[in-house]
Design a protein around this motif. Structure first.
Motif, PDB file in Angstrom:
ATOM      1  N   LEU A   4       0.827  -1.067   0.361  1.00  0.00           N
ATOM      2  CA  LEU A   4      -0.297  -0.082   0.447  1.00  0.00           C
ATOM      3  C   LEU A   4       0.992   1.249  -0.355  1.00  0.00           C
ATOM      4  O   LEU A   4       1.853   1.566   0.707  1.00  0.00           O
ATOM      5  CB  LEU A   4      -1.164   0.241   0.934  1.00  0.00           C
ATOM      6  CG  LEU A   4      -1.939  -1.287   1.458  1.00  0.00           C
ATOM      7  CD1 LEU A   4      -2.663  -0.963   2.922  1.00  0.00           C
ATOM      8  CD2 LEU A   4      -2.652  -1.716   0.784  1.00  0.00           C
ATOM      9  N   VAL A  33      -1.227  -0.891  -4.138  1.00  0.00           N
ATOM     10  CA  VAL A  33      -2.547  -0.171  -4.420  1.00  0.00           C
ATOM     11  C   VAL A  33      -2.223   1.361  -4.008  1.00  0.00           C
ATOM     12  O   VAL A  33      -1.432   1.880  -2.580  1.00  0.00           O
ATOM     13  CB  VAL A  33      -2.659  -0.446  -3.515  1.00  0.00           C
ATOM     14  CG1 VAL A  33      -4.580   0.488  -3.132  1.00  0.00           C
ATOM     15  CG2 VAL A  33      -2.883  -2.070  -3.625  1.00  0.00           C
ATOM     16  N   ILE A  35      -3.361   4.600  -2.656  1.00  0.00           N
ATOM     17  CA  ILE A  35      -3.813   5.792  -1.546  1.00  0.00           C
ATOM     18  C   ILE A  35      -4.252   6.969  -1.163  1.00  0.00           C
ATOM     19  O   ILE A  35      -3.091   7.357  -0.427  1.00  0.00           O
ATOM     20  CB  ILE A  35      -4.295   4.793  -0.349  1.00  0.00           C
ATOM     21  CG1 ILE A  35      -4.222   3.005  -0.809  1.00  0.00           C
ATOM     22  CG2 ILE A  35      -5.688   5.323   0.700  1.00  0.00           C
ATOM     23  CD1 ILE A  35      -3.982   2.766   0.753  1.00  0.00           C
ATOM     24  N   GLN A  70      -2.987  -0.630  -8.976  1.00  0.00           N
ATOM     25  CA  GLN A  70      -4.166   0.122  -8.568  1.00  0.00           C
ATOM     26  C   GLN A  70      -4.704   1.053  -8.089  1.00  0.00           C
ATOM     27  O   GLN A  70      -3.925   1.232  -6.998  1.00  0.00           O
ATOM     28  CB  GLN A  70      -5.179  -1.053  -8.274  1.00  0.00           C
ATOM     29  CG  GLN A  70      -5.223  -1.633  -7.010  1.00  0.00           C
ATOM     30  CD  GLN A  70      -5.573  -2.670  -7.067  1.00  0.00           C
ATOM     31  OE1 GLN A  70      -6.007  -3.958  -6.895  1.00  0.00           O
ATOM     32  NE2 GLN A  70      -6.859  -2.196  -6.066  1.00  0.00           N
ATOM     33  N   ASP A  72      -6.882   3.227  -5.118  1.00  0.00           N
ATOM     34  CA  ASP A  72      -7.675   2.281  -3.668  1.00  0.00           C
ATOM     35  C   ASP A  72      -8.112   4.036  -3.597  1.00  0.00           C
ATOM     36  O   ASP A  72      -7.540   5.077  -2.465  1.00  0.00           O
ATOM     37  CB  ASP A  72      -7.256   2.129  -2.661  1.00  0.00           C
ATOM     38  CG  ASP A  72      -8.411   2.013  -1.381  1.00  0.00           C
ATOM     39  OD1 ASP A  72      -9.493   3.017  -2.003  1.00  0.00           O
ATOM     40  OD2 ASP A  72      -7.838   1.637  -0.445  1.00  0.00           O
ATOM     41  N   ASP A  73      -9.054   4.721  -4.275  1.00  0.00           N
ATOM     42  CA  ASP A  73      -9.887   6.063  -3.517  1.00  0.00           C
ATOM     43  C   ASP A  73     -11.038   6.294  -2.569  1.00  0.00           C
ATOM     44  O   ASP A  73     -11.244   6.588  -2.229  1.00  0.00           O
ATOM     45  CB  ASP A  73     -10.395   7.125  -4.824  1.00  0.00           C
ATOM     46  CG  ASP A  73     -12.098   5.775  -5.859  1.00  0.00           C
ATOM     47  OD1 ASP A  73     -12.009   5.433  -4.333  1.00  0.00           O
ATOM     48  OD2 ASP A  73     -12.293   6.791  -6.043  1.00  0.00           O
ATOM     49  N   SER A  74     -10.929   4.888  -1.587  1.00  0.00           N
ATOM     50  CA  SER A  74     -11.674   4.925  -0.963  1.00  0.00           C
ATOM     51  C   SER A  74     -11.521   6.281   0.543  1.00  0.00           C
ATOM     52  O   SER A  74     -12.579   7.009   1.263  1.00  0.00           O
ATOM     53  CB  SER A  74     -11.598   3.820   0.371  1.00  0.00           C
ATOM     54  OG  SER A  74     -10.720   3.344   1.207  1.00  0.00           O
ATOM     55  N   THR A  87      -6.949   2.346   7.566  1.00  0.00           N
ATOM     56  CA  THR A  87      -7.080   2.522   6.427  1.00  0.00           C
ATOM     57  C   THR A  87      -6.262   0.618   6.326  1.00  0.00           C
ATOM     58  O   THR A  87      -6.786   0.033   6.228  1.00  0.00           O
ATOM     59  CB  THR A  87      -6.080   2.959   5.392  1.00  0.00           C
ATOM     60  OG1 THR A  87      -6.520   4.589   4.797  1.00  0.00           O
ATOM     61  CG2 THR A  87      -5.267   2.535   4.004  1.00  0.00           C
ATOM     62  N   TRP A  91      -7.441  -2.683   5.485  1.00  0.00           N
ATOM     63  CA  TRP A  91      -7.470  -3.465   4.068  1.00  0.00           C
ATOM     64  C   TRP A  91      -6.334  -4.762   4.290  1.00  0.00           C
ATOM     65  O   TRP A  91      -6.743  -5.528   4.467  1.00  0.00           O
ATOM     66  CB  TRP A  91      -5.560  -2.775   3.759  1.00  0.00           C
ATOM     67  CG  TRP A  91      -5.704  -2.349   2.615  1.00  0.00           C
ATOM     68  CD1 TRP A  91      -5.968  -0.363   2.365  1.00  0.00           C
ATOM     69  CD2 TRP A  91      -5.962  -2.895   0.889  1.00  0.00           C
ATOM     70  NE1 TRP A  91      -6.631  -0.596   1.201  1.00  0.00           N
ATOM     71  CE2 TRP A  91      -6.028  -1.516   0.234  1.00  0.00           C
ATOM     72  CE3 TRP A  91      -6.330  -4.055   1.122  1.00  0.00           C
ATOM     73  CZ2 TRP A  91      -6.586  -2.430  -1.225  1.00  0.00           C
ATOM     74  CZ3 TRP A  91      -5.827  -4.650  -0.800  1.00  0.00           C
ATOM     75  CH2 TRP A  91      -6.458  -3.237  -1.771  1.00  0.00           C
TER      76      TRP A  91
END
Length: 219
Positions: A4, A33, A35, A70, A72-74, A87, A91
């Motif tokens: 991450l 990922v 973020i 990728q 992750d726009d959470s 976060t 995860w």
């Protein structure tokens, strides 16, 4: 190993990309990922909006040639402020107890770690991978050194032995540039092609970002 990579990415640049590649190789990550943070509690704000920072990351990911990366726009969808501990908890619940999970951060953030929310519990959910930055000579506080004693491993490959709980200081060749430097260059209309991917620079130009010198408090 899932890696991450969190940050403001305001804007995302080749230094971020190089750091992610080096870290992913060091820990043999199967997935990286990205973020983007909604708003760091330690900063007064971002120059680009959350949507614009996400769009620039999407431009980078579409052109960087890394199929296992990728977004992750959470954090952007959740109410600020963003806390890394939340976060990592999320995860960990997603991947289960046995999957190796690591969180990548720069040395400047590492030195500020005791200011983070529940920072001493971060390794309860993931490994921490610290990317050393050129020119940084500051040393960790005594509190951070004490916390590190039973957690630090000498080599990134050792993180594969357990799903979380350890810290590695990663030696990587990093570009001596920051997002703050780039915003200043863009405001001064100076050359940035060495640092920004063409698609990201095109997006910045199309949306008129970073054209005005910023207040130092927002950097």
């Amino acid at each position: 190993m899932i890696l991450l990579y969190g940050g403001s990415f305001d804007p995302v640049h080749r230094g971020h990309v190089d750091t992610a590649r080096a870290a992913a190789e060091a820990v043999q990550a199967s997935q990286v990922v990205w973020i983007p943070a909604a708003l760091s509690p330690l900063k007064t704000g971002s120059v680009a909006s959350a949507d614009q920072r996400r769009d620039m990351l999407q431009q980078m990911l579409a052109n960087v040639g890394e199929p296992h990366w990728q977004l992750d726009d959470s954090e952007l969808l959740a109410p600020p402020p963003s806390y890394t501990i939340n976060t990592l908890k999320r995860w960990r619940s997603l991947v289960g107890a046995e999957t190796q999970l690591a969180f990548l951060l720069g040395q400047d953030s590492w030195l500020q770690l005791p200011q983070w929310q529940d920072w001493e519990k971060l390794t309860d959910y993931a490994h921490l991978l610290i990317a050393r930055r050129p020119g940084y000579t500051d040393t960790p506080s005594e509190r951070l050194k004490t916390w590190l004693q039973n957690r630090q491993l000498d080599a990134p490959e050792l993180l594969q032995s357990r799903p979380f709980g350890s810290v590695v200081l990663l030696e990587t060749p990093l570009r001596p540039i920051s997002s703050t430097d780039l915003r200043a260059l863009l405001a001064d209309q100076r050359q940035t092609e060495d640092w920004l991917m063409p698609s990201v620079r095109d997006y910045i130009d199309q949306h008129g970002l970073y054209r005005e010198p910023e207040n130092p408090a927002s950097s």
